[in-house]
Design a protein around this motif. Sequence first.
Motif, PDB file in Angstrom:
ATOM      1  N   ARG A 197       0.828  -1.206   0.000  1.00 50.64           N
ATOM      2  CA  ARG A 197       0.000   0.000   0.000  1.00 50.64           C
ATOM      3  C   ARG A 197       0.859   1.251   0.000  1.00 50.64           C
ATOM      4  O   ARG A 197       2.063   1.219   0.309  1.00 50.64           O
ATOM      5  N   GLN A 198       0.236   2.354  -0.338  1.00 54.61           N
ATOM      6  CA  GLN A 198       0.907   3.635  -0.267  1.00 54.61           C
ATOM      7  C   GLN A 198       1.110   4.032   1.196  1.00 54.61           C
ATOM      8  O   GLN A 198       0.216   3.843   2.022  1.00 54.61           O
ATOM      9  N   PRO A 199       2.254   4.575   1.535  1.00 44.82           N
ATOM     10  CA  PRO A 199       2.472   5.018   2.919  1.00 44.82           C
ATOM     11  C   PRO A 199       1.705   6.298   3.208  1.00 44.82           C
ATOM     12  O   PRO A 199       1.340   7.039   2.289  1.00 44.82           O
ATOM     13  N   LEU A 200       1.430   6.535   4.469  1.00 48.68           N
ATOM     14  CA  LEU A 200       0.814   7.792   4.864  1.00 48.68           C
ATOM     15  C   LEU A 200       1.788   8.937   4.625  1.00 48.68           C
ATOM     16  O   LEU A 200       3.009   8.765   4.732  1.00 48.68           O
ATOM     17  N   TYR A 201       1.255  10.100   4.282  1.00 49.36           N
ATOM     18  CA  TYR A 201       2.095  11.259   3.970  1.00 49.36           C
ATOM     19  C   TYR A 201       2.747  11.776   5.254  1.00 49.36           C
ATOM     20  O   TYR A 201       2.065  12.230   6.175  1.00 49.36           O
ATOM     21  N   MET A 202       4.067  11.678   5.305  1.00 52.79           N
ATOM     22  CA  MET A 202       4.801  12.186   6.479  1.00 52.79           C
ATOM     23  C   MET A 202       4.739  13.715   6.512  1.00 52.79           C
ATOM     24  O   MET A 202       4.900  14.365   5.480  1.00 52.79           O
ATOM     25  N   HIS A 203       4.544  14.258   7.696  1.00 51.09           N
ATOM     26  CA  HIS A 203       4.570  15.722   7.789  1.00 51.09           C
ATOM     27  C   HIS A 203       4.753  16.176   9.237  1.00 51.09           C
ATOM     28  O   HIS A 203       4.482  15.427  10.184  1.00 51.09           O
ATOM     29  N   ASN A 204       5.217  17.398   9.369  1.00 51.01           N
ATOM     30  CA  ASN A 204       5.438  18.018  10.677  1.00 51.01           C
ATOM     31  C   ASN A 204       4.706  19.360  10.718  1.00 51.01           C
ATOM     32  O   ASN A 204       5.270  20.387  11.068  1.00 51.01           O
ATOM     33  N   ALA A 205       3.426  19.326  10.326  1.00 51.95           N
ATOM     34  CA  ALA A 205       2.642  20.556  10.207  1.00 51.95           C
ATOM     35  C   ALA A 205       2.523  21.294  11.536  1.00 51.95           C
ATOM     36  O   ALA A 205       2.398  22.520  11.565  1.00 51.95           O
ATOM     37  N   LYS A 206       2.578  20.576  12.645  1.00 47.07           N
ATOM     38  CA  LYS A 206       2.393  21.217  13.950  1.00 47.07           C
ATOM     39  C   LYS A 206       3.480  22.244  14.259  1.00 47.07           C
ATOM     40  O   LYS A 206       3.250  23.173  15.039  1.00 47.07           O
ATOM     41  N   ASP A 207       4.654  22.092  13.649  1.00 50.25           N
ATOM     42  CA  ASP A 207       5.753  23.022  13.914  1.00 50.25           C
ATOM     43  C   ASP A 207       5.845  24.127  12.866  1.00 50.25           C
ATOM     44  O   ASP A 207       6.774  24.941  12.906  1.00 50.25           O
ATOM     45  N   PHE A 208       4.911  24.135  11.909  1.00 50.88           N
ATOM     46  CA  PHE A 208       4.865  25.211  10.926  1.00 50.88           C
ATOM     47  C   PHE A 208       3.976  26.316  11.481  1.00 50.88           C
ATOM     48  O   PHE A 208       3.197  26.117  12.419  1.00 50.88           O
ATOM     49  N   ARG A 209       4.100  27.504  10.911  1.00 48.42           N
ATOM     50  CA  ARG A 209       3.331  28.627  11.435  1.00 48.42           C
ATOM     51  C   ARG A 209       1.827  28.342  11.374  1.00 48.42           C
ATOM     52  O   ARG A 209       1.307  27.912  10.344  1.00 48.42           O
ATOM     53  N   GLY A 210       1.161  28.591  12.496  1.00 47.85           N
ATOM     54  CA  GLY A 210      -0.264  28.304  12.588  1.00 47.85           C
ATOM     55  C   GLY A 210      -0.584  26.857  12.872  1.00 47.85           C
ATOM     56  O   GLY A 210      -1.750  26.491  13.021  1.00 47.85           O
ATOM     57  N   GLY A 211       0.458  25.997  12.913  1.00 51.54           N
ATOM     58  CA  GLY A 211       0.245  24.593  13.218  1.00 51.54           C
ATOM     59  C   GLY A 211      -0.376  23.791  12.095  1.00 51.54           C
ATOM     60  O   GLY A 211      -0.865  22.673  12.321  1.00 51.54           O
ATOM     61  N   GLN A 212      -0.345  24.329  10.863  1.00 50.51           N
ATOM     62  CA  GLN A 212      -0.912  23.610   9.726  1.00 50.51           C
ATOM     63  C   GLN A 212      -0.395  24.222   8.434  1.00 50.51           C
ATOM     64  O   GLN A 212       0.179  25.311   8.424  1.00 50.51           O
ATOM     65  N   TYR A 213      -0.595  23.497   7.331  1.00 54.01           N
ATOM     66  CA  TYR A 213      -0.324  24.049   6.003  1.00 54.01           C
ATOM     67  C   TYR A 213      -1.096  23.244   4.968  1.00 54.01           C
ATOM     68  O   TYR A 213      -1.600  22.161   5.249  1.00 54.01           O
ATOM     69  N   ASN A 214      -1.191  23.794   3.766  1.00 50.54           N
ATOM     70  CA  ASN A 214      -1.927  23.155   2.671  1.00 50.54           C
ATOM     71  C   ASN A 214      -0.965  22.515   1.684  1.00 50.54           C
ATOM     72  O   ASN A 214       0.061  23.112   1.316  1.00 50.54           O
TER      73      ASN A 214
ATOM     74  N   LYS B 184      -5.317  19.965   0.195  1.00 46.86           N
ATOM     75  CA  LYS B 184      -5.536  19.232   1.434  1.00 46.86           C
ATOM     76  C   LYS B 184      -4.822  19.924   2.589  1.00 46.86           C
ATOM     77  O   LYS B 184      -3.662  20.317   2.471  1.00 46.86           O
ATOM     78  N   VAL B 185      -5.521  20.075   3.708  1.00 51.55           N
ATOM     79  CA  VAL B 185      -4.963  20.738   4.885  1.00 51.55           C
ATOM     80  C   VAL B 185      -4.328  19.700   5.801  1.00 51.55           C
ATOM     81  O   VAL B 185      -4.959  18.695   6.151  1.00 51.55           O
ATOM     82  N   LEU B 186      -3.082  19.931   6.164  1.00 52.19           N
ATOM     83  CA  LEU B 186      -2.381  19.043   7.079  1.00 52.19           C
ATOM     84  C   LEU B 186      -2.249  19.711   8.442  1.00 52.19           C
ATOM     85  O   LEU B 186      -1.863  20.875   8.532  1.00 52.19           O
ATOM     86  N   LYS B 187      -2.570  18.968   9.482  1.00 54.27           N
ATOM     87  CA  LYS B 187      -2.436  19.449  10.843  1.00 54.27           C
ATOM     88  C   LYS B 187      -1.720  18.382  11.672  1.00 54.27           C
ATOM     89  O   LYS B 187      -1.683  17.212  11.300  1.00 54.27           O
ATOM     90  N   GLY B 188      -1.169  18.794  12.802  1.00 54.33           N
ATOM     91  CA  GLY B 188      -0.502  17.821  13.664  1.00 54.33           C
ATOM     92  C   GLY B 188       0.753  17.283  13.023  1.00 54.33           C
ATOM     93  O   GLY B 188       1.547  18.034  12.454  1.00 54.33           O
ATOM     94  N   LYS B 189       0.922  15.960  13.067  1.00 56.15           N
ATOM     95  CA  LYS B 189       2.105  15.357  12.461  1.00 56.15           C
ATOM     96  C   LYS B 189       1.810  13.923  12.058  1.00 56.15           C
ATOM     97  O   LYS B 189       0.835  13.311  12.519  1.00 56.15           O
ATOM     98  N   GLN B 190       2.635  13.387  11.182  1.00 55.80           N
ATOM     99  CA  GLN B 190       2.583  11.985  10.791  1.00 55.80           C
ATOM    100  C   GLN B 190       4.007  11.466  10.708  1.00 55.80           C
ATOM    101  O   GLN B 190       4.815  11.960   9.913  1.00 55.80           O
ATOM    102  N   ASP B 191       4.340  10.496  11.562  1.00 56.70           N
ATOM    103  CA  ASP B 191       5.680   9.927  11.575  1.00 56.70           C
ATOM    104  C   ASP B 191       5.864   8.950  10.422  1.00 56.70           C
ATOM    105  O   ASP B 191       4.892   8.491   9.806  1.00 56.70           O
ATOM    106  N   CYS B 192       7.105   8.613  10.157  1.00 64.04           N
ATOM    107  CA  CYS B 192       7.436   7.608   9.142  1.00 64.04           C
ATOM    108  C   CYS B 192       6.966   6.245   9.628  1.00 64.04           C
ATOM    109  O   CYS B 192       7.158   5.884  10.792  1.00 64.04           O
TER     110      CYS B 192
END
Length: 238
Positions: free
Chosen positions: A168-185, A190-198
């Motif tokens: 399967r495709q892996p989940l999209y890794m991201h560290n949106a919580k540490d970006f300004r406002g705690g999110q980004y597009n 698609k809006v990313l919030k929080g984080k997703q580890d590898c």
Amino acid sequence: MFIEDMHYDFKKKFNKIDSNQNKNLLIPEIDWALNEAQKIFIDIVAEPRGKSFLGFERTQKNIDDIKTLVVNDQSLKPSEENTENSIFNLPNEYLYFIRGQAIISKNICKSQKARIYIQQHDDEFELSPFDKSSFEWREVNALFTNKGLKLYTDGTFKIDSILLSYIRQPLYMHNAKDFRGGQYNLPSGKVLKGKQDCELSEQCCREIVDIAVAISSSEIQTNDYQIKYSKLGFNNLK
């Protein structure tokens, strides 16, 4: 591996910590590079393009590397049926085929398992008495099409369902919580919030960071990008 650790590792390898030697990439840019690198890493393990790579399940290391992304024997019902073939929609998370079994029935003989054989589009397996699908031999031919996985019968049996094993495709890794406002597009909106580890092992995540650093260094033509490429041990990332 925690995404925060991957970001630190990336910054350390891409640019000296707290220096201005190279461009300081934003969190969304680092996330994008890491996910691009992860896709390359999975491609090398699962569907190698170069002769020097062994491919999935050729070695125990390869199996261990992406075992968290393997889905085994997922049951799927046909989306369209007739006397000649059945079409199965692939899961949205589907990435690479591993193996499959068809659950087939003929007259009073119900729910028999048959191996799925993926054929090439230019093969004449439907016309060959030796290669066509067979209930007796428990063999079912299939092709990947733009509609999904198309299975063929010889007209004497029915395909009730399939058991599909795939990467399967892996989940999209991201560290949106540490970006300004705690999110980004994402570019898709698609809006990313929080984080997703590898989702892969720590060793794999470190290799992914190395690939991401090499890609980013090449894109901005840093002075040492060729050294970073050579560290990976292969040259087909360009």
